[in-house]
Design a protein around this motif. Sequence first.
Motif, PDB file in Angstrom:
ATOM      1  N   TRP A 163       0.840  -1.201   0.000  1.00 57.14           N
ATOM      2  CA  TRP A 163       0.000   0.000   0.000  1.00 57.14           C
ATOM      3  C   TRP A 163       0.873   1.250   0.000  1.00 57.14           C
ATOM      4  O   TRP A 163       0.578   2.236  -0.672  1.00 57.14           O
ATOM      5  N   ALA A 219       2.352   1.545  -3.597  1.00 58.05           N
ATOM      6  CA  ALA A 219       1.340   1.843  -4.612  1.00 58.05           C
ATOM      7  C   ALA A 219       0.752   3.240  -4.477  1.00 58.05           C
ATOM      8  O   ALA A 219       0.566   3.939  -5.478  1.00 58.05           O
ATOM      9  N   LEU A 220       0.485   3.659  -3.256  1.00 64.95           N
ATOM     10  CA  LEU A 220      -0.193   4.947  -3.073  1.00 64.95           C
ATOM     11  C   LEU A 220       0.715   6.149  -3.311  1.00 64.95           C
ATOM     12  O   LEU A 220       0.233   7.265  -3.419  1.00 64.95           O
ATOM     13  N   HIS A 221       2.014   5.929  -3.424  1.00 62.54           N
ATOM     14  CA  HIS A 221       2.898   7.041  -3.762  1.00 62.54           C
ATOM     15  C   HIS A 221       2.846   7.385  -5.250  1.00 62.54           C
ATOM     16  O   HIS A 221       3.307   8.428  -5.663  1.00 62.54           O
ATOM     17  N   PHE A 222       2.287   6.492  -6.059  1.00 64.99           N
ATOM     18  CA  PHE A 222       2.189   6.723  -7.494  1.00 64.99           C
ATOM     19  C   PHE A 222       0.785   7.110  -7.934  1.00 64.99           C
ATOM     20  O   PHE A 222       0.545   7.319  -9.111  1.00 64.99           O
ATOM     21  N   ILE A 223      -0.135   7.175  -7.016  1.00 69.24           N
ATOM     22  CA  ILE A 223      -1.518   7.536  -7.313  1.00 69.24           C
ATOM     23  C   ILE A 223      -1.753   8.964  -6.851  1.00 69.24           C
ATOM     24  O   ILE A 223      -1.395   9.318  -5.724  1.00 69.24           O
ATOM     25  N   PRO A 224      -2.347   9.800  -7.708  1.00 75.65           N
ATOM     26  CA  PRO A 224      -2.659  11.164  -7.257  1.00 75.65           C
ATOM     27  C   PRO A 224      -3.542  11.116  -6.002  1.00 75.65           C
ATOM     28  O   PRO A 224      -4.482  10.335  -5.923  1.00 75.65           O
ATOM     29  N   GLY A 226      -2.881   9.832  -3.275  1.00 80.69           N
ATOM     30  CA  GLY A 226      -2.684   8.610  -2.502  1.00 80.69           C
ATOM     31  C   GLY A 226      -2.157   8.884  -1.107  1.00 80.69           C
ATOM     32  O   GLY A 226      -2.411   8.119  -0.177  1.00 80.69           O
TER      33      GLY A 226
END
Length: 162
Positions: free
Chosen positions: A113, A116-121, A123
């Motif tokens: 998590w 992954a969440l570092h690459f999602i706006p 996140g």
Amino acid sequence: MNFFQSIASVARNYFGFDGRASRSEFWHWVLFRYGVIFVIVVLIIMRAYAQGYHDGLAASLASPYIWSDGNTVLVDNRPPFGTLALIFLALTFFPNAAVSIRRLHDIGRSGWWFVALHFIPLGEILLFVFYLQRSSPGLNRYDDGPNPLIRPAHRNSPFSQA
């Protein structure tokens, strides 16, 4: 866990991505890291004003050793606070990632998590919400042993289940 115990725990687990990290350990680490960065930024701003960079703070950050007043190049022998900030951030990169992943383990979530969440706006907002959650009670799949946050009831306690 108090502030200094938390920092010592993170330092001991520099590359420790296994196990769990309590909310207090995580948030004390965040306070320490951002506190040091804040002090360095204040020193950079003070240095920029002392050098006459009232509008160009970026010039003080970009070239900590050599700067120019337009006509001549001057060598600066004052401490390079911009470089100090980069060194501090580099040195705390792995412990920051490790304590963040252990915090996610504490609430029963995978460390993926964090990645992954570092690459999602936006996140980071979801990660922030995860970091605020209470620890999962009892054991979970990321435990090295019993959760140190939960004490077993004393046998003679009126609240014990035995």
